[in-house]
Design a protein around this motif. Structure first.
Motif, short mmCIF file in Angstrom:
data_model
loop_
_atom_site.label_atom_id
_atom_site.label_comp_id
_atom_site.label_asym_id
_atom_site.label_seq_id
_atom_site.Cartn_x
_atom_site.Cartn_y
_atom_site.Cartn_z
N MET A 32 -46.51 -29.58 13.34
CA MET A 32 -47.13 -28.79 14.40
C MET A 32 -48.43 -29.45 14.82
N ALA A 33 -48.85 -29.11 16.04
CA ALA A 33 -50.11 -29.62 16.59
C ALA A 33 -50.87 -28.47 17.24
N ILE A 34 -52.12 -28.26 16.83
CA ILE A 34 -52.97 -27.20 17.36
C ILE A 34 -54.15 -27.88 18.05
N MET A 35 -54.21 -27.75 19.35
CA MET A 35 -55.24 -28.42 20.14
C MET A 35 -55.25 -29.92 19.83
N GLY A 36 -54.07 -30.45 19.57
CA GLY A 36 -53.94 -31.87 19.26
C GLY A 36 -52.61 -32.38 19.78
N ASP A 37 -52.14 -33.48 19.23
CA ASP A 37 -50.91 -34.09 19.75
C ASP A 37 -50.17 -34.80 18.63
N LYS A 38 -48.85 -34.74 18.66
CA LYS A 38 -48.00 -35.53 17.78
C LYS A 38 -46.88 -36.09 18.65
N LYS A 39 -46.65 -37.40 18.54
CA LYS A 39 -45.66 -38.00 19.43
C LYS A 39 -45.10 -39.27 18.84
N VAL A 40 -43.94 -39.66 19.39
CA VAL A 40 -43.24 -40.89 18.98
C VAL A 40 -43.09 -41.78 20.20
N ASP A 41 -43.48 -43.04 20.06
CA ASP A 41 -43.30 -44.02 21.13
C ASP A 41 -42.64 -45.26 20.51
N VAL A 42 -41.35 -45.14 20.22
CA VAL A 42 -40.60 -46.18 19.53
C VAL A 42 -39.27 -46.39 20.25
N LEU A 43 -38.87 -47.63 20.42
CA LEU A 43 -37.55 -47.93 20.97
C LEU A 43 -36.54 -47.79 19.84
N GLU A 44 -35.87 -46.65 19.79
CA GLU A 44 -34.98 -46.37 18.67
C GLU A 44 -33.61 -47.01 18.89
N ALA A 45 -32.87 -47.12 17.81
CA ALA A 45 -31.54 -47.74 17.85
C ALA A 45 -30.56 -46.82 18.56
N ALA A 46 -29.44 -47.42 18.97
CA ALA A 46 -28.39 -46.64 19.63
C ALA A 46 -27.76 -45.66 18.62
N PRO A 47 -27.27 -44.54 19.08
CA PRO A 47 -26.64 -43.57 18.18
C PRO A 47 -25.47 -44.20 17.41
N GLY A 48 -25.32 -43.78 16.16
CA GLY A 48 -24.22 -44.27 15.35
C GLY A 48 -24.55 -45.46 14.48
N MET A 49 -25.72 -46.06 14.67
CA MET A 49 -26.12 -47.20 13.84
C MET A 49 -26.78 -46.71 12.56
N ASN A 50 -26.43 -47.35 11.46
CA ASN A 50 -27.00 -47.01 10.16
C ASN A 50 -28.28 -47.81 9.97
N VAL A 51 -29.34 -47.38 10.65
CA VAL A 51 -30.61 -48.11 10.64
C VAL A 51 -31.61 -47.38 9.75
N PRO A 52 -32.72 -48.05 9.36
CA PRO A 52 -33.73 -47.39 8.53
C PRO A 52 -34.28 -46.14 9.20
N VAL A 53 -34.65 -45.17 8.38
CA VAL A 53 -35.17 -43.90 8.87
C VAL A 53 -36.60 -43.71 8.37
N VAL A 54 -37.49 -43.33 9.27
CA VAL A 54 -38.86 -42.98 8.93
C VAL A 54 -39.06 -41.51 9.27
N ARG A 55 -39.29 -40.69 8.25
CA ARG A 55 -39.46 -39.26 8.44
C ARG A 55 -40.94 -38.91 8.32
N VAL A 56 -41.48 -38.25 9.34
CA VAL A 56 -42.90 -37.92 9.37
C VAL A 56 -43.05 -36.41 9.60
N ARG A 57 -43.79 -35.77 8.69
CA ARG A 57 -44.19 -34.37 8.88
C ARG A 57 -45.66 -34.39 9.28
N ALA A 58 -45.91 -33.99 10.53
CA ALA A 58 -47.25 -34.15 11.11
C ALA A 58 -47.91 -32.78 11.30
N TYR A 59 -49.19 -32.71 10.96
CA TYR A 59 -50.00 -31.51 11.15
C TYR A 59 -51.31 -31.97 11.78
N ALA A 60 -51.47 -31.65 13.07
CA ALA A 60 -52.62 -32.12 13.82
C ALA A 60 -53.43 -30.94 14.32
#
Length: 279
Positions: free
Chosen positions: A150-178
């Motif tokens: 969640m973000a309160i008076m802030g921002d959380k965002k992703v700006d990444v060129l992700e892989a096409a659906p169905g590809m078994n690529v590395p996963v980065v999981r982020v729980r953000a509190y801003a």
């Protein structure tokens, strides 16, 4: 007769190579950027030769370790924290990720660059907390980013060129509190590019030119030796010419010295003769 390397690759063979790359990453043989690049290349490969190129520097037939499951082995490990309180905390370059990560920025900045990290886990798990500060996480383009929080008076965002659906690529999981701050996950295209190392350059060259790089290397070595020989020959010629000039100058100076001395002696004799005549 068809070359074995030109045989078309199947989906199952591509998935097998992707699994071999994943295991190599867990074993510390590949960085996250290398794993992402090779995984993408594996899914776009069309022949056996292209697939073989991706694993030629890895052990043949690598398989997942048969010991205790990885989650159980990581269960007891503490989260590794990076904290910036009214200051900066940055982690870049070569480093190992074998546990969950945490980033806390309180009126400061935290930067985690995962591109050259050796990821020893199946998934990178990060908890990011920003209070009037910034948390920036840099990942290779092509990974899948799972962002929640969640973000309160802030921002959380992703700006990444992700892989096409169905590809078994590395996963980065982020729980953000801003809270009046920002949590950003950005890819290569939005960050300062990495310097290409020799191994990566060599692989890039092979992809572009195949085995021609070997012939080019031999030609460069031959040309280098020939250039060195020419420089040595020219250096000897210049030294020889300088020695000749030095001898000529010295000879000319000696001749001038003798002529001046002879002239002075002649003038002194003339002066003495004049004096004798006068007396």
């Amino acid at each position: 007769m068809t070359d074995p390397g030109d045989v078309r690759a199947s989906d199952a063979e591509r998935e097998a190579v992707v699994e071999q790359l994943r295991v190599a990453s867990v074993e510390g043989r590949l960085t996250l950027a290398e794993l992402t690049d090779r995984t993408e290349a594996a899914y776009t490969a069309t022949t056996h030769a292209e697939l073989a190129l991706l694993t030629q520097d890895l052990p043949a037939g690598a398989a997942a370790p048969a010991s205790a499951p990885a989650p159980a082995a990581r269960e007891g490990k503490k989260r590794r924290w990076f904290v910036g309180v009214m200051g900066d905390s940055k982690r870049r370059g070569k480093w190992r990720i074998d546990q969950e990560l945490g980033a806390v920025a309180v009126m400061g900045d935290v930067v985690l660059d995962l591109r050259e990290a050796e990821v020893r886990t199946d998934m990178v798990d990060i908890t990011a907390v920003s209070v009037m500060g910034d948390v920036k996480i840099i990942v290779p383009d092509g990974v899948n980013v799972d962002l929640d929080g969640m973000a309160i008076m802030g921002d959380k965002k992703v700006d990444v060129l992700e892989a096409a659906p169905g590809m078994n690529v590395p996963v980065v999981r982020v729980r953000a509190y801003a809270v009046m701050g920002d949590v950003k996950i950005i890819g290569d295209s939005q960050a300062q590019p990495l310097q290409r190392g020799f191994a990566a350059w060599r692989e890039h060259w092979r992809r572009m030119h195949g085995d021609d790089w070997r012939a080019l290397g031999r030609r460069l070595r031959v040309d280098g030796r020939e250039l060195g020989r020419q420089i040595r020959d020219e250096h000897r010629d210049v030294d020889r010419h300088l020695r000749d000039v030095h001898r000529d100058v010295n000879r000319h100076l000696r001749d001038m010295h003798r002529d001046v001395g002879r002239q002075l002696r002649g003038e002194r004799r003339d002066d003495r003769d004049d004096l004798r005549r006068d007396y």
